[in-house]
Scaffold this motif. Structure first.
Motif, PDB file in Angstrom:
ATOM      1  N   GLY A 180       0.816  -1.208   0.000  1.00  9.95           N
ATOM      2  CA  GLY A 180       0.000   0.000   0.000  1.00  9.95           C
ATOM      3  C   GLY A 180       0.848   1.256   0.000  1.00  9.95           C
ATOM      4  O   GLY A 180       0.596   2.197  -0.756  1.00  9.95           O
ATOM      5  N   CYS A 181       1.875   1.273   0.841  1.00  8.09           N
ATOM      6  CA  CYS A 181       2.764   2.432   0.941  1.00  8.09           C
ATOM      7  C   CYS A 181       3.504   2.670  -0.372  1.00  8.09           C
ATOM      8  O   CYS A 181       3.580   3.808  -0.865  1.00  8.09           O
ATOM      9  N   THR A 182       4.016   1.591  -0.954  1.00  6.52           N
ATOM     10  CA  THR A 182       4.742   1.711  -2.222  1.00  6.52           C
ATOM     11  C   THR A 182       3.821   2.177  -3.333  1.00  6.52           C
ATOM     12  O   THR A 182       4.197   3.013  -4.171  1.00  6.52           O
ATOM     13  N   SER A 183       2.595   1.663  -3.349  1.00 10.91           N
ATOM     14  CA  SER A 183       1.630   2.047  -4.391  1.00 10.91           C
ATOM     15  C   SER A 183       1.262   3.518  -4.290  1.00 10.91           C
ATOM     16  O   SER A 183       1.150   4.213  -5.317  1.00 10.91           O
ATOM     17  N   LEU A 222       6.947  17.918   0.055  1.00 10.88           N
ATOM     18  CA  LEU A 222       6.291  17.310   1.216  1.00 10.88           C
ATOM     19  C   LEU A 222       6.297  15.787   1.112  1.00 10.88           C
ATOM     20  O   LEU A 222       6.585  15.088   2.091  1.00 10.88           O
ATOM     21  N   MET A 223       5.978  15.260  -0.080  1.00  3.72           N
ATOM     22  CA  MET A 223       5.941  13.813  -0.269  1.00  3.72           C
ATOM     23  C   MET A 223       7.329  13.197  -0.101  1.00  3.72           C
ATOM     24  O   MET A 223       7.501  12.181   0.596  1.00  3.72           O
ATOM     25  N   VAL A 224       8.338  13.799  -0.719  1.00  3.36           N
ATOM     26  CA  VAL A 224       9.700  13.262  -0.647  1.00  3.36           C
ATOM     27  C   VAL A 224      10.256  13.368   0.769  1.00  3.36           C
ATOM     28  O   VAL A 224      10.835  12.408   1.297  1.00  3.36           O
ATOM     29  N   ALA A 225      10.088  14.524   1.407  1.00  5.77           N
ATOM     30  CA  ALA A 225      10.605  14.708   2.770  1.00  5.77           C
ATOM     31  C   ALA A 225       9.947  13.735   3.738  1.00  5.77           C
ATOM     32  O   ALA A 225      10.617  13.149   4.593  1.00  5.77           O
ATOM     33  N   THR A 226       8.635  13.546   3.598  1.00  2.00           N
ATOM     34  CA  THR A 226       7.915  12.597   4.465  1.00  2.00           C
ATOM     35  C   THR A 226       8.458  11.188   4.284  1.00  2.00           C
ATOM     36  O   THR A 226       8.708  10.471   5.264  1.00  2.00           O
ATOM     37  N   THR A 227       8.653  10.778   3.040  1.00  5.64           N
ATOM     38  CA  THR A 227       9.153   9.425   2.757  1.00  5.64           C
ATOM     39  C   THR A 227      10.565   9.226   3.299  1.00  5.64           C
ATOM     40  O   THR A 227      10.873   8.174   3.893  1.00  5.64           O
ATOM     41  N   LEU A 228      11.420  10.215   3.124  1.00  5.45           N
ATOM     42  CA  LEU A 228      12.782  10.115   3.643  1.00  5.45           C
ATOM     43  C   LEU A 228      12.788   9.985   5.166  1.00  5.45           C
ATOM     44  O   LEU A 228      13.513   9.152   5.730  1.00  5.45           O
ATOM     45  N   ILE A 229      11.972  10.785   5.831  1.00  9.23           N
ATOM     46  CA  ILE A 229      11.903  10.729   7.303  1.00  9.23           C
ATOM     47  C   ILE A 229      11.363   9.376   7.761  1.00  9.23           C
ATOM     48  O   ILE A 229      11.878   8.779   8.719  1.00  9.23           O
ATOM     49  N   LEU A 230      10.335   8.877   7.066  1.00  7.29           N
ATOM     50  CA  LEU A 230       9.778   7.572   7.422  1.00  7.29           C
ATOM     51  C   LEU A 230      10.833   6.472   7.299  1.00  7.29           C
ATOM     52  O   LEU A 230      10.971   5.623   8.197  1.00  7.29           O
ATOM     53  N   LEU A 231      11.572   6.468   6.203  1.00 12.15           N
ATOM     54  CA  LEU A 231      12.603   5.443   6.003  1.00 12.15           C
ATOM     55  C   LEU A 231      13.704   5.536   7.053  1.00 12.15           C
ATOM     56  O   LEU A 231      14.271   4.516   7.464  1.00 12.15           O
ATOM     57  N   CYS A 232      13.997   6.753   7.502  1.00  7.71           N
ATOM     58  CA  CYS A 232      15.029   6.933   8.533  1.00  7.71           C
ATOM     59  C   CYS A 232      14.578   6.428   9.905  1.00  7.71           C
ATOM     60  O   CYS A 232      15.426   6.176  10.772  1.00  7.71           O
ATOM     61  N   THR A 233      13.269   6.299  10.113  1.00  8.66           N
ATOM     62  CA  THR A 233      12.781   5.835  11.419  1.00  8.66           C
ATOM     63  C   THR A 233      12.904   4.322  11.587  1.00  8.66           C
ATOM     64  O   THR A 233      12.789   3.820  12.695  1.00  8.66           O
ATOM     65  N   THR A 288      12.999   6.958  -8.067  1.00  6.23           N
ATOM     66  CA  THR A 288      13.287   5.536  -8.289  1.00  6.23           C
ATOM     67  C   THR A 288      13.840   4.893  -7.023  1.00  6.23           C
ATOM     68  O   THR A 288      13.414   3.794  -6.624  1.00  6.23           O
ATOM     69  N   SER A 289      14.784   5.556  -6.378  1.00  5.98           N
ATOM     70  CA  SER A 289      15.406   4.994  -5.178  1.00  5.98           C
ATOM     71  C   SER A 289      14.391   4.845  -4.047  1.00  5.98           C
ATOM     72  O   SER A 289      14.365   3.812  -3.353  1.00  5.98           O
ATOM     73  N   LEU A 290      13.544   5.840  -3.862  1.00  3.02           N
ATOM     74  CA  LEU A 290      12.566   5.774  -2.773  1.00  3.02           C
ATOM     75  C   LEU A 290      11.517   4.694  -3.034  1.00  3.02           C
ATOM     76  O   LEU A 290      11.070   4.028  -2.098  1.00  3.02           O
ATOM     77  N   THR A 291      11.151   4.505  -4.287  1.00  7.08           N
ATOM     78  CA  THR A 291      10.212   3.427  -4.624  1.00  7.08           C
ATOM     79  C   THR A 291      10.816   2.065  -4.288  1.00  7.08           C
ATOM     80  O   THR A 291      10.161   1.197  -3.692  1.00  7.08           O
ATOM     81  N   ILE A 292      12.092   1.871  -4.664  1.00  4.85           N
ATOM     82  CA  ILE A 292      12.780   0.608  -4.368  1.00  4.85           C
ATOM     83  C   ILE A 292      12.873   0.387  -2.856  1.00  4.85           C
ATOM     84  O   ILE A 292      12.594  -0.716  -2.357  1.00  4.85           O
ATOM     85  N   LEU A 293      13.260   1.427  -2.118  1.00  2.00           N
ATOM     86  CA  LEU A 293      13.459   1.276  -0.676  1.00  2.00           C
ATOM     87  C   LEU A 293      12.146   1.036   0.060  1.00  2.00           C
ATOM     88  O   LEU A 293      12.113   0.287   1.037  1.00  2.00           O
ATOM     89  N   LEU A 294      11.066   1.640  -0.409  1.00  2.00           N
ATOM     90  CA  LEU A 294       9.754   1.379   0.198  1.00  2.00           C
ATOM     91  C   LEU A 294       9.301  -0.053  -0.086  1.00  2.00           C
ATOM     92  O   LEU A 294       8.756  -0.728   0.791  1.00  2.00           O
ATOM     93  N   GLY A 328      18.830   0.634  -4.352  1.00  2.00           N
ATOM     94  CA  GLY A 328      18.022   1.754  -3.879  1.00  2.00           C
ATOM     95  C   GLY A 328      18.841   2.731  -3.059  1.00  2.00           C
ATOM     96  O   GLY A 328      18.710   3.947  -3.209  1.00  2.00           O
ATOM     97  N   VAL A 329      19.704   2.196  -2.185  1.00  2.00           N
ATOM     98  CA  VAL A 329      20.579   3.042  -1.373  1.00  2.00           C
ATOM     99  C   VAL A 329      21.560   3.799  -2.265  1.00  2.00           C
ATOM    100  O   VAL A 329      21.788   5.001  -2.092  1.00  2.00           O
ATOM    101  N   LEU A 330      22.145   3.094  -3.244  1.00  2.00           N
ATOM    102  CA  LEU A 330      23.097   3.721  -4.158  1.00  2.00           C
ATOM    103  C   LEU A 330      22.444   4.866  -4.942  1.00  2.00           C
ATOM    104  O   LEU A 330      23.023   5.954  -5.089  1.00  2.00           O
TER     105      LEU A 330
END
Length: 210
Positions: A47-50, A86-97, A159-165, A182-184
């Motif tokens: 769901g999150c990735t979609s 907003l979307m990118v910053a939210t996703t980055l913060i979520l992945l860091c948690t 692309t990287s955030l989609t892979i990491l999610l 994804g990290v690279l």
């Protein structure tokens, strides 16, 4: 009275164009992104990735529609980059948690924090820079308009955030090699963010530092 009503109707239709509605939908999807991120199991991951993938697609789609159908508006031009950030910053913060669920990355919880701070910090600085440039005249504003480096940054970032999610829980996701890619790509995006910022600064440094 009728003239005022028609004028108001035209004004509203110019604000709420189809591209603007898609942009507003991206902002409205952010709470859903957060909620699904913390759901357990493949439903949460899927769901999150979609949601993020749909947001990335509409980011391209609303610009395409605005150009093809001549539906550009001042409100849309303001709102579109806000929704993206907003979307990118939210996703980055979520992945860091949540540390990456792989033995290879379990001992490096800071791995995503470094590029995330770089990307978010660059976006905040560029927003301030563009606001300042807009107050200085059209020539400086044109100098900080989005360039090809910025477009490549956005492409690698999405692309990287989609892979990491999609692979953040390896039991439901892909192999370690896919996570590593994804990290690279995220580090590449951070590098492009710095590079494009340096290019922007080189164009306006004489005015900014005088």
């Amino acid at each position: 009275m009728g003239i005022k009503s028609n004028s108001k109707s035209k004004s509203n239709s110019k604000v709420l164009t189809l591209p603007t509605i898609l942009t507003l939908a991206r902002i409205a999807a952010i709470p859903l992104l957060v909620a699904t991120f913390y759901m357990d199991g493949w439903r949460g991951t899927g769901g999150c990735t979609s949601i993020f993938t749909a947001a990335a697609i509409t980011d391209w789609l609303d610009g395409f529609i605005a150009r093809k159908m001549n539906l550009n508006s001042t409100f849309g031009a303001f709102l579109d980059p806000v929704a993206d950030k907003l979307m990118v910053a939210t996703t980055l913060i979520l992945l860091c948690t949540q540390p990456l669920d792989l033995p290879l990355f379990s001992q490096t919880p800071w791995l995503l924090i470094i590029p995330s701070i770089t990307i978010i910090g660059r976006e905040i600085t560029m927003s301030a820079l563009r606001e300042w440039a807009a107050s200085q005249g059209s020539k400086l504003q044109q100098a900080v308009a989005v360039n090809n480096l910025g477009k490549w940054k956005t492409a690698t970032q999405m692309t990287s955030l989609t892979i990491l999610l999609a692979t953040r829980h390896c039991s439901h996701g892909g192999p370690a090699l896919l996570v590593a890619s994804g990290v690279l790509l995220l580090y590449m995006s951070a590098g492009l963010a710095i590079w494009s910022f340096v290019v922007y600064m080189s164009k306006i440094q004489k005015v900014l530092l005088r």
